[in-house]
Design an enzyme around this catalytic site. Sequence first.
Site, PDB file in Angstrom:
ATOM      1  N   LYS A 180      -1.743   6.378   4.565  1.00 55.85           N
ATOM      2  CA  LYS A 180      -0.936   5.932   3.417  1.00 55.85           C
ATOM      3  C   LYS A 180       0.337   5.261   3.939  1.00 55.85           C
ATOM      4  O   LYS A 180       1.435   5.817   3.895  1.00 55.85           O
ATOM      5  CB  LYS A 180      -0.639   7.122   2.493  1.00 55.85           C
ATOM      6  CG  LYS A 180      -0.380   6.694   1.050  1.00 55.85           C
ATOM      7  CD  LYS A 180      -0.531   7.834   0.089  1.00 55.85           C
ATOM      8  CE  LYS A 180       0.050   7.550  -1.285  1.00 55.85           C
ATOM      9  NZ  LYS A 180      -0.519   6.439  -2.023  1.00 55.85           N
ATOM     10  N   HIS A 217       8.939  -3.655  19.032  1.00 53.85           N
ATOM     11  CA  HIS A 217       7.711  -3.153  18.394  1.00 53.85           C
ATOM     12  C   HIS A 217       7.358  -1.750  18.876  1.00 53.85           C
ATOM     13  O   HIS A 217       6.965  -0.891  18.089  1.00 53.85           O
ATOM     14  CB  HIS A 217       6.534  -4.097  18.673  1.00 53.85           C
ATOM     15  CG  HIS A 217       6.631  -5.393  17.928  1.00 53.85           C
ATOM     16  ND1 HIS A 217       7.643  -6.292  18.125  1.00 53.85           N
ATOM     17  CD2 HIS A 217       5.844  -5.933  16.969  1.00 53.85           C
ATOM     18  CE1 HIS A 217       7.478  -7.335  17.329  1.00 53.85           C
ATOM     19  NE2 HIS A 217       6.388  -7.141  16.612  1.00 53.85           N
ATOM     20  N   GLU A 232     -11.875  -0.019  -2.795  1.00 51.46           N
ATOM     21  CA  GLU A 232     -11.052   0.730  -3.760  1.00 51.46           C
ATOM     22  C   GLU A 232     -10.194  -0.260  -4.530  1.00 51.46           C
ATOM     23  O   GLU A 232     -10.369  -1.471  -4.402  1.00 51.46           O
ATOM     24  CB  GLU A 232     -10.196   1.764  -3.034  1.00 51.46           C
ATOM     25  CG  GLU A 232      -9.260   1.160  -2.013  1.00 51.46           C
ATOM     26  CD  GLU A 232      -8.423   2.187  -1.245  1.00 51.46           C
ATOM     27  OE1 GLU A 232      -8.236   3.313  -1.727  1.00 51.46           O
ATOM     28  OE2 GLU A 232      -7.944   1.830  -0.155  1.00 51.46           O
ATOM     29  N   TYR A 266       3.995   7.188   3.220  1.00 48.38           N
ATOM     30  CA  TYR A 266       4.563   7.698   1.972  1.00 48.38           C
ATOM     31  C   TYR A 266       3.563   8.562   1.221  1.00 48.38           C
ATOM     32  O   TYR A 266       2.377   8.618   1.586  1.00 48.38           O
ATOM     33  CB  TYR A 266       5.063   6.551   1.091  1.00 48.38           C
ATOM     34  CG  TYR A 266       3.973   5.758   0.397  1.00 48.38           C
ATOM     35  CD1 TYR A 266       3.152   4.882   1.100  1.00 48.38           C
ATOM     36  CD2 TYR A 266       3.755   5.891  -0.972  1.00 48.38           C
ATOM     37  CE1 TYR A 266       2.154   4.156   0.462  1.00 48.38           C
ATOM     38  CE2 TYR A 266       2.757   5.164  -1.620  1.00 48.38           C
ATOM     39  CZ  TYR A 266       1.961   4.302  -0.903  1.00 48.38           C
ATOM     40  OH  TYR A 266       0.977   3.596  -1.530  1.00 48.38           O
ATOM     41  N   LEU A 324      -8.313   4.894   1.021  1.00 45.05           N
ATOM     42  CA  LEU A 324      -7.411   6.041   1.055  1.00 45.05           C
ATOM     43  C   LEU A 324      -8.171   7.265   0.534  1.00 45.05           C
ATOM     44  O   LEU A 324      -8.869   7.167  -0.485  1.00 45.05           O
ATOM     45  CB  LEU A 324      -6.198   5.776   0.153  1.00 45.05           C
ATOM     46  CG  LEU A 324      -5.142   6.870   0.236  1.00 45.05           C
ATOM     47  CD1 LEU A 324      -4.310   6.697   1.503  1.00 45.05           C
ATOM     48  CD2 LEU A 324      -4.230   6.846  -0.982  1.00 45.05           C
ATOM     49  N   ARG A 359      15.645  -3.407  17.463  1.00 47.49           N
ATOM     50  CA  ARG A 359      14.319  -3.908  17.093  1.00 47.49           C
ATOM     51  C   ARG A 359      13.433  -4.154  18.313  1.00 47.49           C
ATOM     52  O   ARG A 359      13.731  -5.001  19.159  1.00 47.49           O
ATOM     53  CB  ARG A 359      14.457  -5.204  16.292  1.00 47.49           C
ATOM     54  CG  ARG A 359      13.115  -5.669  15.734  1.00 47.49           C
ATOM     55  CD  ARG A 359      13.237  -6.931  14.886  1.00 47.49           C
ATOM     56  NE  ARG A 359      11.937  -7.304  14.344  1.00 47.49           N
ATOM     57  CZ  ARG A 359      10.999  -7.955  15.024  1.00 47.49           C
ATOM     58  NH1 ARG A 359      11.220  -8.310  16.264  1.00 47.49           N
ATOM     59  NH2 ARG A 359       9.844  -8.242  14.457  1.00 47.49           N
TER      60      ARG A 359
HETATM   61  C1  LIG Z   1      -4.810   2.129  -2.014  1.00 50.65           C
HETATM   62  C2  LIG Z   1      -4.857   3.387  -2.833  1.00 50.65           C
HETATM   63  N1  LIG Z   1      -6.040   3.991  -3.033  1.00 50.65           N
HETATM   64  C3  LIG Z   1      -6.145   5.122  -3.771  1.00 50.65           C
HETATM   65  C4  LIG Z   1      -5.025   5.685  -4.381  1.00 50.65           C
HETATM   66  C5  LIG Z   1      -5.172   6.942  -5.192  1.00 50.65           C
HETATM   67  O1  LIG Z   1      -4.732   8.037  -4.460  1.00 50.65           O
HETATM   68  P1  LIG Z   1      -4.172   9.360  -5.133  1.00 50.65           P
HETATM   69  O2  LIG Z   1      -5.237   9.828  -6.077  1.00 50.65           O
HETATM   70  O3  LIG Z   1      -3.964  10.295  -4.004  1.00 50.65           O
HETATM   71  O4  LIG Z   1      -2.919   8.995  -5.859  1.00 50.65           O
HETATM   72  C6  LIG Z   1      -3.775   5.096  -4.191  1.00 50.65           C
HETATM   73  C7  LIG Z   1      -2.591   5.689  -4.795  1.00 50.65           C
HETATM   74  O5  LIG Z   1      -1.548   5.108  -4.905  1.00 50.65           O
HETATM   75  C8  LIG Z   1      -3.682   3.920  -3.389  1.00 50.65           C
HETATM   76  O6  LIG Z   1      -2.494   3.320  -3.179  1.00 50.65           O
END
Ligand SMILES: Cc1ncc(COP(=O)(O)O)c(C=O)c1O
Length: 289
Positions: free
Chosen positions: A145, A100, A177, A31, A201, A98
Amino acid sequence: MIVYLNGAFLPPEEACISPLDRGFLFGDGIYEVIPSYQGRFFLLDEHVERLRRSLREIRMPDPQPEQGWESLLERLLELNPGGDRSVYLQVTRGAAPRDHAFPTRMAATVFAMVSSIAPPLADLPDRGVAAISLPDQRWGRCDIKSVALLPNVLARQQAVEQGAVEAVLLRDGMLTEGAASNVFVVHGDAVVTPPLGPEILPGITRRFLLDALRAEGWDCREEPLPESVLRSADEIWLTSSTKELLPVTALDRRPVGEGRPGRVWGHALDVFRRARDLAISNAGTRAKS
Ligand SMILES: Cc1ncc(COP(=O)(O)O)c(C=O)c1O
């Protein structure tokens, strides 16, 4: 509200997805969340690029032609006019019996909807927000993501139950994070955030803030951050597309620095907002020409 599903723009109650969808059964999808201000996207190209990267990393063919994502998202925003909005866009490996392993014949499910970006709390500059720390229990590819967000959901719920807005995560004694944000720490003269890698991320806001601050001559580092540095930080900030740049003033119920939003955060937010407004107006000019 009008949403997008598999080629159609329609009211949400008419948007139907099969219970055999692999997003529902396996969390097999990815997403994006893309912010817009007064009808204009902020960093759309960067979000589309990250979406394409996520698709490649989960070995899904891109279901949209060149510029297809941009036109879909622009159209959805036009159909949902109003102030500051974010678009949530989800792509899954589609519906199939279904199993995997990937189905041999597959049609991706593409869904998008628009939400309001909550206005920053009126008293935020005075108070900031509280966060808790938790062990990072996610998988080894947090750079993708993925819609499979159960550990993030559980972490955020624990934060909310303790009166905090975010959980900041620690893996092997190092900061990674937040449950849905990247984290910056101010320590003495240095502004530091953990380096990119499979543990975090690659936040679009993180990258934009680093570039904007560096362009103004700030010394920003991307370095591993041990828990001890987090705990003795002068300031802690969270970044994300919908939060922009939030100051954390309490961590695990203890004050961060002086327990109010820091001076460095105030300057950084000014730099960020100026660069953001410029980027939005430059993208608008580019789109018109
Ligand atoms: C796990 C995670 N880290 C960092 C971020 C920040 O990313 P962005 O600045 O691209 O929204 C998000 C955003 O939802 C996130 O879900």
